[in-house]
Each structure stands twice: as structure tokens, then as C-alpha cells.
Design an enzyme around this catalytic site. Sequence first.
Site, PDB file in Angstrom:
ATOM      1  N   HIS A   1       5.475 -66.141  84.368  1.00 51.29           N
ATOM      2  CA  HIS A   1       4.394 -66.878  83.696  1.00 51.29           C
ATOM      3  C   HIS A   1       3.165 -65.974  83.512  1.00 51.29           C
ATOM      4  O   HIS A   1       2.484 -66.026  82.496  1.00 51.29           O
ATOM      5  CB  HIS A   1       3.986 -68.101  84.533  1.00 51.29           C
ATOM      6  CG  HIS A   1       5.058 -69.148  84.669  1.00 51.29           C
ATOM      7  ND1 HIS A   1       5.427 -69.701  85.874  1.00 51.29           N
ATOM      8  CD2 HIS A   1       5.847 -69.746  83.736  1.00 51.29           C
ATOM      9  CE1 HIS A   1       6.372 -70.605  85.678  1.00 51.29           C
ATOM     10  NE2 HIS A   1       6.659 -70.653  84.396  1.00 51.29           N
TER      11      HIS A   1
ATOM     12  N   LYS B   1      10.796 -84.392  88.164  1.00 52.52           N
ATOM     13  CA  LYS B   1      10.619 -85.659  88.883  1.00 52.52           C
ATOM     14  C   LYS B   1      10.107 -85.461  90.296  1.00 52.52           C
ATOM     15  O   LYS B   1       9.388 -86.279  90.823  1.00 52.52           O
ATOM     16  CB  LYS B   1      11.950 -86.409  88.912  1.00 52.52           C
ATOM     17  CG  LYS B   1      12.272 -87.021  87.566  1.00 52.52           C
ATOM     18  CD  LYS B   1      13.708 -87.521  87.509  1.00 52.52           C
ATOM     19  CE  LYS B   1      14.233 -87.483  86.094  1.00 52.52           C
ATOM     20  NZ  LYS B   1      15.522 -86.844  85.952  1.00 52.52           N
TER      21      LYS B   1
ATOM     22  N   ARG C   1      13.034 -66.046  77.841  1.00 53.14           N
ATOM     23  CA  ARG C   1      13.709 -65.117  78.749  1.00 53.14           C
ATOM     24  C   ARG C   1      15.041 -64.661  78.181  1.00 53.14           C
ATOM     25  O   ARG C   1      15.420 -63.517  78.270  1.00 53.14           O
ATOM     26  CB  ARG C   1      13.984 -65.795  80.098  1.00 53.14           C
ATOM     27  CG  ARG C   1      12.785 -65.921  80.954  1.00 53.14           C
ATOM     28  CD  ARG C   1      13.003 -66.927  82.023  1.00 53.14           C
ATOM     29  NE  ARG C   1      13.019 -68.266  81.452  1.00 53.14           N
ATOM     30  CZ  ARG C   1      12.893 -69.363  82.160  1.00 53.14           C
ATOM     31  NH1 ARG C   1      12.802 -69.298  83.459  1.00 53.14           N
ATOM     32  NH2 ARG C   1      12.886 -70.535  81.577  1.00 53.14           N
TER      33      ARG C   1
ATOM     34  N   SER D   1      10.924 -70.739  88.131  1.00 57.79           N
ATOM     35  CA  SER D   1      10.282 -71.434  89.254  1.00 57.79           C
ATOM     36  C   SER D   1      11.355 -71.999  90.191  1.00 57.79           C
ATOM     37  O   SER D   1      11.200 -71.990  91.411  1.00 57.79           O
ATOM     38  CB  SER D   1       9.412 -72.580  88.741  1.00 57.79           C
ATOM     39  OG  SER D   1       8.373 -72.084  87.941  1.00 57.79           O
TER      40      SER D   1
HETATM   41  P1  ADP Z   1       8.786 -76.111  81.413  1.00 58.95           P
HETATM   42  O1  ADP Z   1       9.210 -77.195  82.335  1.00 58.95           O
HETATM   43  O2  ADP Z   1       7.819 -76.561  80.352  1.00 58.95           O
HETATM   44  O3  ADP Z   1       9.886 -75.246  80.869  1.00 58.95           O
HETATM   45  P2  ADP Z   1       8.114 -73.840  83.078  1.00 58.95           P
HETATM   46  O4  ADP Z   1       6.976 -73.733  84.043  1.00 58.95           O
HETATM   47  O5  ADP Z   1       9.469 -73.716  83.629  1.00 58.95           O
HETATM   48  O6  ADP Z   1       7.848 -75.199  82.349  1.00 58.95           O
HETATM   49  O7  ADP Z   1       7.947 -72.768  81.931  1.00 58.95           O
HETATM   50  C1  ADP Z   1       6.806 -72.733  81.105  1.00 58.95           C
HETATM   51  C2  ADP Z   1       7.039 -71.703  80.025  1.00 58.95           C
HETATM   52  O8  ADP Z   1       7.134 -70.407  80.600  1.00 58.95           O
HETATM   53  C3  ADP Z   1       8.325 -71.874  79.223  1.00 58.95           C
HETATM   54  O9  ADP Z   1       8.079 -71.460  77.886  1.00 58.95           O
HETATM   55  C4  ADP Z   1       9.291 -70.946  79.894  1.00 58.95           C
HETATM   56  O10 ADP Z   1      10.296 -70.507  79.001  1.00 58.95           O
HETATM   57  C5  ADP Z   1       8.362 -69.801  80.244  1.00 58.95           C
HETATM   58  N1  ADP Z   1       8.857 -69.018  81.368  1.00 58.95           N
HETATM   59  C6  ADP Z   1       9.256 -69.446  82.573  1.00 58.95           C
HETATM   60  N2  ADP Z   1       9.659 -68.393  83.354  1.00 58.95           N
HETATM   61  C7  ADP Z   1       9.505 -67.286  82.589  1.00 58.95           C
HETATM   62  C8  ADP Z   1       9.777 -65.899  82.779  1.00 58.95           C
HETATM   63  N3  ADP Z   1      10.314 -65.419  83.902  1.00 58.95           N
HETATM   64  N4  ADP Z   1       9.501 -65.063  81.760  1.00 58.95           N
HETATM   65  C9  ADP Z   1       8.999 -65.560  80.604  1.00 58.95           C
HETATM   66  N5  ADP Z   1       8.749 -66.831  80.343  1.00 58.95           N
HETATM   67  C10 ADP Z   1       8.994 -67.696  81.322  1.00 58.95           C
END
Ligand code: ADP
Length: 161
Positions: free
Chosen positions: A18, A42, A91, A129
Site C-alpha cells: 500500500h 466482515k 499486483r 493484508s
Molecule cells: P480492498 O478490500 O479494497 O481490496 P485492500 O486494502 O486489500 O482493500 O487493497 C487496497 C488497494 O491496494 C487495492 O487496489 C489493492 O489491489 C491494492 N494493494 C493491496 N496490496 C497491494 C500490494 N502488495 N501492491 C500493490 N497494490 C496492493
Amino acid sequence: MKRMAIYPGSFDPFTLGHMDITQRALNLFDHVYIAIGKNKGKDPLFTAEERKIQIENVFRDDSRISVIIFDYLLVDLMKELGTNVIIRGLRAVSDFEMELQMASVNRVLYSSSESVFLMTSDKYSFLSSRMVKEIASMNRENLKKFVPPAVEVELYKKFQS
Ligand code: ADP
């Protein structure tokens, strides 16, 4: 005029992936709103308020970042903030289908919305995450490879027995 964008997500927790996307977004925009979706997921590990504090700590010295919590439609938040740009991170190809769907829905709801997809560094292409939570629940020693220090310390506390 300031170029602004919104980076929405769950950020439970905020990872170095992120962080990488946020830094890339800051190369393109003057101000980035990191928007924590309250209703997504959830059973979150951290409350939205906890996540907000963690992310604010990560960017403590950077006034180009604001962290907000929202529990309504993203497009409504965008209109409220006066931005039409959504940042999302990619990703792998597997992220693409879902992202395309969301971008299309957002455009139906708010025709001038634009989704900007940024590709993460190779070294974070495996990082999520969910994976961080799994590792943290078993072994806290390597967390600094995956999350910023301000998040590492909170994960450590959370899983301390
Ligand atoms: P969501 O539930 O909206 O997917 P996330 O927190 O999992 O929320 O992800 C938010 C954004 O960050 C999404 O666009 C996701 O693809 C991106 N993202 C998550 N992890 C990575 C990573 N390792 N590298 C690049 N983008 C990421």
C-alpha cells in the site's frame, strides 16, 4: 489547481505494498486521500479508527496525505472531496477483473470518475493484508519486511499473548 486523488481500501493492515502505491500516487498527484472503507471485510483485525491512526503515523511528516474513514458509496465521498480520481494498486492479472468491474460501476454512478491503476514493485507483488495477518498470528519476527514500523508495533501488540 491542486491535483487530488483518493486511494480507497480496507488497509487491514496498511502494508509496504500500500505504501508503494501511495508513494507512486504522490509522484502524480499533489494530494492523496487514503480512504478506509468501514464496511468492507466482515471481521477486521483493526477497527477503522485504529487503522486511521496507524496510517496517520506512517505519514506523520507528509502533509500531502490525509486519512479518512467512510461507510458510504465511494463516489459520494469523491464528490464531497472534489476529486474524480480513484487510485488502485495492481499486483497481478488476477486483481484486474475485479478492479475493472469496480471501475465500471463507479463510472456508471459518477460518469466523470477515472480509475488510475498503478503497478506495484515486483518485490511487493505477493503481498496482501491477509498474508500479513496470517504471518503475524504465527511469527512476529519478520513483520518489518511487510509493513511500516508504525503498523508493525500495533501488530505486535495485537498478537501478544
Ligand atoms: P480492498 O478490500 O479494497 O481490496 P485492500 O486494502 O486489500 O482493500 O487493497 C487496497 C488497494 O491496494 C487495492 O487496489 C489493492 O489491489 C491494492 N494493494 C493491496 N496490496 C497491494 C500490494 N502488495 N501492491 C500493490 N497494490 C496492493
